[in-house]
Scaffold this motif. Structure first.
Motif, PDB file in Angstrom:
ATOM      1  N   LEU A 168       0.834  -1.205   0.000  1.00 40.38           N
ATOM      2  CA  LEU A 168       0.000   0.000   0.000  1.00 40.38           C
ATOM      3  C   LEU A 168       0.867   1.253   0.000  1.00 40.38           C
ATOM      4  O   LEU A 168       0.556   2.240  -0.674  1.00 40.38           O
ATOM      5  CB  LEU A 168      -0.920  -0.002   1.222  1.00 40.38           C
ATOM      6  CG  LEU A 168      -2.122  -0.937   1.160  1.00 40.38           C
ATOM      7  CD1 LEU A 168      -2.785  -1.042   2.527  1.00 40.38           C
ATOM      8  CD2 LEU A 168      -3.131  -0.464   0.110  1.00 40.38           C
ATOM      9  N   SER A 169       1.963   1.223   0.754  1.00 43.24           N
ATOM     10  CA  SER A 169       2.880   2.367   0.769  1.00 43.24           C
ATOM     11  C   SER A 169       3.485   2.592  -0.602  1.00 43.24           C
ATOM     12  O   SER A 169       3.607   3.735  -1.069  1.00 43.24           O
ATOM     13  CB  SER A 169       4.001   2.132   1.800  1.00 43.24           C
ATOM     14  OG  SER A 169       3.476   2.085   3.105  1.00 43.24           O
ATOM     15  N   PHE A 170       3.883   1.511  -1.265  1.00 45.13           N
ATOM     16  CA  PHE A 170       4.467   1.613  -2.605  1.00 45.13           C
ATOM     17  C   PHE A 170       3.464   2.252  -3.572  1.00 45.13           C
ATOM     18  O   PHE A 170       3.820   3.148  -4.345  1.00 45.13           O
ATOM     19  CB  PHE A 170       4.872   0.226  -3.109  1.00 45.13           C
ATOM     20  CG  PHE A 170       5.574   0.243  -4.436  1.00 45.13           C
ATOM     21  CD1 PHE A 170       6.958   0.255  -4.498  1.00 45.13           C
ATOM     22  CD2 PHE A 170       4.858   0.252  -5.628  1.00 45.13           C
ATOM     23  CE1 PHE A 170       7.616   0.283  -5.717  1.00 45.13           C
ATOM     24  CE2 PHE A 170       5.505   0.281  -6.852  1.00 45.13           C
ATOM     25  CZ  PHE A 170       6.887   0.292  -6.898  1.00 45.13           C
ATOM     26  N   ARG A 171       2.230   1.802  -3.500  1.00 42.40           N
ATOM     27  CA  ARG A 171       1.207   2.328  -4.414  1.00 42.40           C
ATOM     28  C   ARG A 171       1.008   3.822  -4.205  1.00 42.40           C
ATOM     29  O   ARG A 171       0.948   4.602  -5.168  1.00 42.40           O
ATOM     30  CB  ARG A 171      -0.117   1.590  -4.190  1.00 42.40           C
ATOM     31  CG  ARG A 171      -1.222   2.000  -5.153  1.00 42.40           C
ATOM     32  CD  ARG A 171      -2.444   1.126  -5.006  1.00 42.40           C
ATOM     33  NE  ARG A 171      -3.460   1.483  -5.985  1.00 42.40           N
ATOM     34  CZ  ARG A 171      -4.641   0.892  -6.081  1.00 42.40           C
ATOM     35  NH1 ARG A 171      -4.946  -0.114  -5.268  1.00 42.40           N
ATOM     36  NH2 ARG A 171      -5.505   1.280  -6.999  1.00 42.40           N
ATOM     37  N   GLY A 172       0.930   4.245  -2.955  1.00 37.90           N
ATOM     38  CA  GLY A 172       0.743   5.661  -2.682  1.00 37.90           C
ATOM     39  C   GLY A 172       1.947   6.496  -3.064  1.00 37.90           C
ATOM     40  O   GLY A 172       1.811   7.590  -3.622  1.00 37.90           O
ATOM     41  N   GLU A 211       4.345  -1.348 -10.443  1.00 33.72           N
ATOM     42  CA  GLU A 211       3.694  -1.903  -9.261  1.00 33.72           C
ATOM     43  C   GLU A 211       4.737  -2.582  -8.392  1.00 33.72           C
ATOM     44  O   GLU A 211       5.869  -2.818  -8.828  1.00 33.72           O
ATOM     45  CB  GLU A 211       2.601  -2.894  -9.645  1.00 33.72           C
ATOM     46  CG  GLU A 211       3.096  -4.069 -10.436  1.00 33.72           C
ATOM     47  CD  GLU A 211       1.976  -4.986 -10.889  1.00 33.72           C
ATOM     48  OE1 GLU A 211       2.270  -6.172 -11.156  1.00 33.72           O
ATOM     49  OE2 GLU A 211       0.811  -4.525 -10.974  1.00 33.72           O
ATOM     50  N   CYS A 212       4.349  -2.874  -7.164  1.00 34.59           N
ATOM     51  CA  CYS A 212       5.262  -3.535  -6.234  1.00 34.59           C
ATOM     52  C   CYS A 212       5.508  -4.965  -6.706  1.00 34.59           C
ATOM     53  O   CYS A 212       4.571  -5.743  -6.885  1.00 34.59           O
ATOM     54  CB  CYS A 212       4.658  -3.544  -4.837  1.00 34.59           C
ATOM     55  SG  CYS A 212       5.667  -4.392  -3.616  1.00 34.59           S
ATOM     56  N   VAL A 254      12.139  12.208  -0.958  1.00 35.08           N
ATOM     57  CA  VAL A 254      11.205  12.193   0.162  1.00 35.08           C
ATOM     58  C   VAL A 254       9.778  12.331  -0.374  1.00 35.08           C
ATOM     59  O   VAL A 254       9.494  13.217  -1.175  1.00 35.08           O
ATOM     60  CB  VAL A 254      11.514  13.342   1.141  1.00 35.08           C
ATOM     61  CG1 VAL A 254      10.534  13.328   2.316  1.00 35.08           C
ATOM     62  CG2 VAL A 254      12.953  13.242   1.626  1.00 35.08           C
ATOM     63  N   SER A 255       8.898  11.454   0.077  1.00 29.05           N
ATOM     64  CA  SER A 255       7.507  11.500  -0.391  1.00 29.05           C
ATOM     65  C   SER A 255       6.555  11.659   0.785  1.00 29.05           C
ATOM     66  O   SER A 255       6.642  10.934   1.775  1.00 29.05           O
ATOM     67  CB  SER A 255       7.151  10.216  -1.155  1.00 29.05           C
ATOM     68  OG  SER A 255       5.774  10.234  -1.539  1.00 29.05           O
ATOM     69  N   GLU A 256       5.657  12.606   0.666  1.00 31.72           N
ATOM     70  CA  GLU A 256       4.585  12.763   1.649  1.00 31.72           C
ATOM     71  C   GLU A 256       3.334  11.993   1.227  1.00 31.72           C
ATOM     72  O   GLU A 256       2.345  11.977   1.943  1.00 31.72           O
ATOM     73  CB  GLU A 256       4.260  14.247   1.852  1.00 31.72           C
ATOM     74  CG  GLU A 256       5.351  15.026   2.573  1.00 31.72           C
ATOM     75  CD  GLU A 256       5.473  14.644   4.033  1.00 31.72           C
ATOM     76  OE1 GLU A 256       4.936  15.340   4.894  1.00 31.72           O
ATOM     77  OE2 GLU A 256       6.127  13.604   4.309  1.00 31.72           O
ATOM     78  N   SER A 257       3.359  11.393   0.053  1.00 30.28           N
ATOM     79  CA  SER A 257       2.315  10.455  -0.361  1.00 30.28           C
ATOM     80  C   SER A 257       2.772   9.072   0.073  1.00 30.28           C
ATOM     81  O   SER A 257       3.880   8.661  -0.245  1.00 30.28           O
ATOM     82  CB  SER A 257       2.104  10.502  -1.879  1.00 30.28           C
ATOM     83  OG  SER A 257       1.623  11.762  -2.275  1.00 30.28           O
ATOM     84  N   ASP A 258       1.909   8.358   0.791  1.00 25.50           N
ATOM     85  CA  ASP A 258       2.369   7.131   1.433  1.00 25.50           C
ATOM     86  C   ASP A 258       1.248   6.120   1.555  1.00 25.50           C
ATOM     87  O   ASP A 258       0.379   6.042   0.691  1.00 25.50           O
ATOM     88  CB  ASP A 258       2.980   7.460   2.797  1.00 25.50           C
ATOM     89  CG  ASP A 258       2.055   8.337   3.655  1.00 25.50           C
ATOM     90  OD1 ASP A 258       0.818   8.235   3.504  1.00 25.50           O
ATOM     91  OD2 ASP A 258       2.561   9.116   4.482  1.00 25.50           O
ATOM     92  N   ILE A 259       1.242   5.372   2.646  1.00 25.30           N
ATOM     93  CA  ILE A 259       0.248   4.315   2.822  1.00 25.30           C
ATOM     94  C   ILE A 259      -1.177   4.869   2.819  1.00 25.30           C
ATOM     95  O   ILE A 259      -2.101   4.211   2.322  1.00 25.30           O
ATOM     96  CB  ILE A 259       0.530   3.515   4.121  1.00 25.30           C
ATOM     97  CG1 ILE A 259      -0.379   2.280   4.199  1.00 25.30           C
ATOM     98  CG2 ILE A 259       0.416   4.386   5.352  1.00 25.30           C
ATOM     99  CD1 ILE A 259      -0.032   1.335   5.327  1.00 25.30           C
ATOM    100  N   LEU A 260      -1.376   6.074   3.353  1.00 21.67           N
ATOM    101  CA  LEU A 260      -2.719   6.656   3.361  1.00 21.67           C
ATOM    102  C   LEU A 260      -3.244   6.842   1.943  1.00 21.67           C
ATOM    103  O   LEU A 260      -4.400   6.558   1.648  1.00 21.67           O
ATOM    104  CB  LEU A 260      -2.714   7.995   4.102  1.00 21.67           C
ATOM    105  CG  LEU A 260      -2.475   7.950   5.614  1.00 21.67           C
ATOM    106  CD1 LEU A 260      -2.393   9.368   6.163  1.00 21.67           C
ATOM    107  CD2 LEU A 260      -3.570   7.174   6.324  1.00 21.67           C
ATOM    108  N   ASP A 261      -2.365   7.328   1.061  1.00 20.73           N
ATOM    109  CA  ASP A 261      -2.756   7.518  -0.338  1.00 20.73           C
ATOM    110  C   ASP A 261      -3.040   6.172  -1.003  1.00 20.73           C
ATOM    111  O   ASP A 261      -3.982   6.044  -1.784  1.00 20.73           O
ATOM    112  CB  ASP A 261      -1.644   8.268  -1.080  1.00 20.73           C
ATOM    113  CG  ASP A 261      -1.356   9.616  -0.451  1.00 20.73           C
ATOM    114  OD1 ASP A 261      -1.889  10.627  -0.939  1.00 20.73           O
ATOM    115  OD2 ASP A 261      -0.606   9.642   0.546  1.00 20.73           O
ATOM    116  N   GLY A 262      -2.227   5.171  -0.668  1.00 24.67           N
ATOM    117  CA  GLY A 262      -2.463   3.830  -1.194  1.00 24.67           C
ATOM    118  C   GLY A 262      -3.793   3.264  -0.714  1.00 24.67           C
ATOM    119  O   GLY A 262      -4.516   2.608  -1.470  1.00 24.67           O
TER     120      GLY A 262
END
Length: 299
Positions: free
Chosen positions: A109-113, A143-144, A284-292
């Motif tokens: 999920l983190s990878f996707r976000g 994709e992961c 650095v990414s602020e898009s993460d698991i929440l976005d996924g």
């Protein structure tokens, strides 16, 4: 729609319209994983802090008219025998029962976000989600393709090894050595990590490193998101924070008060990952698991 991540160190909320427009993104240090490594259980105070936070998040979601919610729990809950106490209380407040994510599902999920906005030409990506109780590494392009979860995180290492103020050299060495042993496992079980072209770093420790490097007195997502943190800068931030007492460390611009005691453990992990895989920069990414998680609600 909304996504809530009940992590070891923080509890976070993302409210999104259609998966493309962010309406609210909130974070609170709740330290759910406090003492879990020693007791095997979530502390009553940690559960109470997290549920209080979820109560505030429910009010935010109601103001936005949220219709779909996904709420997950990760490392601290995986390690706790009494996780259902948290899940029962969270369900009563949020209206949705938390899902217990495996480390691999968390990583995917983190990878996707994290990669949704990135040019595939920059891949393969090694996405590192550096949490409080665990660190997830995922590799892939569109994709992961492979993922691993390591039992090292900023809270876990701090509670196990960093007992002096400031930390003693041998304590810092222990954090780096333990992380290195886990990364040796990655070399063996996920060799594709060595072929990644771009390192993408997620979560509080890495965002904080970017904020401290830039001297941000106030959080600025635009300044942190897709900031290129060099290995030299990461080493400097680690060296500075590790040699200061907690009282002095707190004065660094960009360092959230809730991370003062655990940031050194987290930076030891980040620095060792960059050394181990030979990356000169971390995106650095602020898009993460929440976005996924939000994107998963659209599937």
């Amino acid at each position: 729609m909304a996504a809530i991540d009940c992590g070891t160190n923080s509890t976070r909320l993302l409210v999104s319209r259609g998966g493309v427009e962010t309406l609210d993104r909130l974070m609170a240090i709740t330290r759910l994983g406090e003492g879990v490594d020693h007791t095997g259980s979530l502390a009553p105070g940690a559960i109470a802090r997290t549920v209080d936070c979820l109560r505030r998040y429910r009010e935010v979601m109601d103001r936005h008219g949220v219709e779909a919610v996904r709420i997950t729990a990760t490392s601290a809950a995986r390690d706790a025998a009494n996780r259902d106490e948290l899940f029962d209380a969270a369900e009563a407040v949020v209206g949705t029962r938390p899902e217990l994510l495996s480390g691999l599902d968390e990583g995917k999920l983190s990878f996707r976000g994290a990669t949704a906005e990135l040019d595939p030409e920059l891949g393969p990506f090694l996405v590192v989600d550096l949490g409080g109780g665990s660190t997830e590494l995922c590799v892939g392009t569109a994709e992961c393709e492979a993922a691993m979860s390591l039992d090292v995180g900023c809270v876990r290492l701090t509670e196990k090894y960093l007992h002096s103020d400031p930390p003693r050299p041998e304590e810092l060495h222990a954090c780096i050595s333990v992380t290195g042993a886990h990364l040796d496992d990655v070399d063996r079980d996920m060799p594709a990590a060595r072929r990644a072209r771009t390192l993408v770093g997620l979560a509080g420790t890495i965002s904080t490193a970017a904020a401290v490097e830039q001297g941000l007195h106030v959080y600025d997502r635009d300044a942190i998101h897709h900031f290129e943190l060099t290995k030299y800068a990461a080493e400097e931030v680690f060296r500075t924070l590790a040699t200061e007492s907690r009282a002095d460390r707190a004065f660094n611009p960009g360092l959230d008060p809730g991370r003062v005691d655990v940031i050194v453990g987290g930076m030891a992990i980040l620095v060792k990952i960059m050394r181990h895989f030979g990356f000169d920069t971390c995106l650095v990414s602020e898009s993460d698991i929440l976005d996924g998680m939000v994107l998963s609600l659209l599937d």
